[in-house]
Design an enzyme around this catalytic site. Structure first.
Site, PDB file in Angstrom:
ATOM      1  N   ASP A 138      63.580  19.449 106.472  1.00 53.62           N
ATOM      2  CA  ASP A 138      62.095  19.637 107.102  1.00 53.62           C
ATOM      3  C   ASP A 138      61.132  18.654 106.604  1.00 53.62           C
ATOM      4  O   ASP A 138      59.832  18.733 107.119  1.00 53.62           O
ATOM      5  CB  ASP A 138      61.667  21.033 106.755  1.00 53.62           C
ATOM      6  CG  ASP A 138      61.404  21.202 105.345  1.00 53.62           C
ATOM      7  OD1 ASP A 138      61.572  20.531 104.420  1.00 53.62           O
ATOM      8  OD2 ASP A 138      61.256  22.448 104.938  1.00 53.62           O
ATOM      9  N   ASP A 144      63.670   9.546  90.937  1.00 59.24           N
ATOM     10  CA  ASP A 144      64.007  10.715  91.684  1.00 59.24           C
ATOM     11  C   ASP A 144      64.646  11.748  90.709  1.00 59.24           C
ATOM     12  O   ASP A 144      65.500  12.127  90.515  1.00 59.24           O
ATOM     13  CB  ASP A 144      65.256  10.516  92.664  1.00 59.24           C
ATOM     14  CG  ASP A 144      64.827   9.804  94.106  1.00 59.24           C
ATOM     15  OD1 ASP A 144      63.556   9.894  94.090  1.00 59.24           O
ATOM     16  OD2 ASP A 144      65.687   9.007  94.759  1.00 59.24           O
ATOM     17  N   ASP A 198      72.187   6.397  95.636  1.00 55.23           N
ATOM     18  CA  ASP A 198      70.890   6.060  96.279  1.00 55.23           C
ATOM     19  C   ASP A 198      69.731   6.554  95.525  1.00 55.23           C
ATOM     20  O   ASP A 198      68.540   6.199  95.599  1.00 55.23           O
ATOM     21  CB  ASP A 198      70.977   7.025  97.581  1.00 55.23           C
ATOM     22  CG  ASP A 198      71.067   8.515  97.274  1.00 55.23           C
ATOM     23  OD1 ASP A 198      72.182   8.817  96.819  1.00 55.23           O
ATOM     24  OD2 ASP A 198      70.238   9.447  97.494  1.00 55.23           O
TER      25      ASP A 198
END
Length: 478
Positions: free
Chosen positions: A119, A256, A246
């Site tokens: 989303d 991340d 990634d």
């Protein structure tokens, strides 16, 4: 002061992104900002006094040119294909007074072409965790992205439960990932892989730009940066949790923060991500995974870099890792010189800690109080098998006496590398639960404490975790 933004990524790598603006949240409000970092970046304090503004994606600063980057990657060892910024937008590249740059990346900024089934949103829980973790790592001296601000809102976001939508402003010198290179390699576009390499060298390894063998030299340094980073993770007991290609920074930054965790009990096979059923990203497997990821990056460079040169760089990984790790662990043990028995003493201590489930951070911090001519140790009471500890400690004291330094000098060194405070998951969870009820006091208090991880404290920030706080399950959902 006017902030200056440039558009290098947008201008020089046109096939690596989609231009788009953030989608604001409902009733967004700024709940935390990093004053120290803002001052470093010469950000006017007035920008934090006008509502959510740029921090919530409601406005853009002059010169910003927002975009979402595309990249691909291997996830849990399996090729996952195209990924990309599914909820983050690079707002701009700030040009600093010294000529360096800083990416402003807004996480939770809404749908992008790379959102896949997501989303495009982040939740308050995950933004708080990343802000705390990245700042904790920075003050531990470990290369990392940084957190500049958190915005919360009244927008509902649906995860395991309904949570508050939030945004995090993350900054870093670059968001170049291994996955950027994989994206074009697997699309069979080696010329675009070379363009990425040229971009990286031109802007971040400019001293190599005129070298005939620049690509090999550059990749060798990427290997060295990665090895150094992983060594530092291992010495502080940090588990990343999701070391997909990634999520690997080309600059050797911790990137991340998802289901990360710092060791509580010393458990070499510690798995912090409850989705990691096979333990691929367990604490003790991180060095091997990082090398595997570097091998994937090397593969993308093979169309234009000699394989022998790439293999030579990869072969240097273990030695660089062991050198950095060994140096730091000797410092943690208080050894001023390198002696042949050092590794055996360290491994025996680890074996004892693993059997006893000793607290990793507390053990090394308490060891810092050792006086080499005293058989008494405050650490002794932390062990059930006192005889085994006494045997190890006697040999440890003999080893300390080989270095001609005072207790004070050695203790000062040890306390500068053995933190009293790390971001244990239960500390983050306590701040999150309060923030979700509208109380940001603990969030601000914990952020302030994490700025001084090597200082002695007498509060519960440095105590053993409570029973409920051990082995908190953390997922990738954010």
């Amino acid at each position: 002061m006017t902030l200056s933004f440039i558009t290098r990524w947008r201008d020089e790598l046109p096939e690596t992104y989609t231009a788009l603006s953030p989608t604001p949240l409902n009733n967004a409000r700024l709940i935390w900002h990093n004053t120290e970092l803002a001052n470093t970046l010469s950000i006017p304090s007035s920008l934090f006094k006008n509502g959510a503004g740029v921090w919530g994606g409601e406005t853009l600063l002059p010169g910003m040119s927002p975009l979402a980057q595309v990249y691909s990657g291997h996830q849990f060892g399996v090729w996952a294909g195209q990924l990309g910024d599914g909820r983050g937008i690079l707002l701009g590249e700030q040009l600093l007074a010294d000529g360096t740059t800083m990416d402003w990346h807004l996480k939770g900024a809404g749908l992008t072409p790379y959102s896949r089934m997501g989303d495009g949103r982040a939740v308050l829980r995950s933004t708080i965790r990343e802000s705390l973790a990245s700042e904790a790592m920075h003050y531990l001296g470990i290369p990392t992205t940084r957190a500049l601000s958190i915005v919360t809102s009244d927008s509902p976001v649906y995860r395991e439960t309904v949570e508050s939508g939030a945004m995090l402003m993350r900054v870093a010198p670059s968001h170049l990932r291994f996955g950027h290179f994989e994206h074009f390699y697997y699309r069979r576009e080696p010329e675009k892989v070379r363009q990425l390499a040229d971009f990286a060298i031109r802007h971040y390894w400019s001293h190599l730009d005129d070298e005939e063998d620049k690509y090999r030299l550059w990749f060798t340094d990427v290997v060295a940066r990665t090895a150094s980073l992983i060594a530092q993770w291992q010495t502080v007991g940090f588990a990343h949790g999701v070391m997909n290609t990634d999520n690997m920074s080309l600059l050797g930054l911790t990137l991340d923060y998802g289901p990360f965790g710092f060791l509580d009990d010393y458990e070499p096979g510690f798995i912090c991500n409850h989705s990691d059923h096979q333990g691929r990203y367990s604490f003790d497997n991180q060095p091997a995974v990082a090398l595997w990821n570097l091998q994937r990056l090397a593969q993308t460079l093979s169309p234009f870099v000699a394989v022998d040169g790439l293999n030579e760089a990869l072969d240097s990984y273990q030695q660089v890792l062991l050198t950095h790790y060994g140096q730091r662990m000797r410092q943690k043990l208080g050894f001023m010189t390198e002696q042949k028995e050092d590794n055996a003493l360290l491994n025996e201590l680890f074996s004892l800690m693993a059997r006893e489930r000793s607290d990793y951070t507390r053990t090394f911090r308490m060891l810092s109080l050792t006086e080499q001519h005293s058989a008494a140790s405050p650490l002794r009471d932390e062990f059930i098998d006192r005889a085994a500890f006494d045997d190890w400690f006697a040999r440890y004291r003999v080893r300390l006496q080989q270095d001609e330094v005072t207790d004070s000098e050695r203790q000062q060194l040890m306390q500068s590398v053995n933190p009293a405070l790390v971001l244990r998951n239960w500390l983050a969870q306590r701040a999150i639960e309060a923030a979700e009820k509208g109380d940001m006091t603990e969030l601000h208090r914990l952020h302030e404490a994490l700025r001084n991880p090597f200082s002695d404290r007498d509060d519960d920030y440095v105590s053993r975790p409570p029973d409920w706080g051990k082995r908190l399950e953390v997922s990738c959902s954010s």
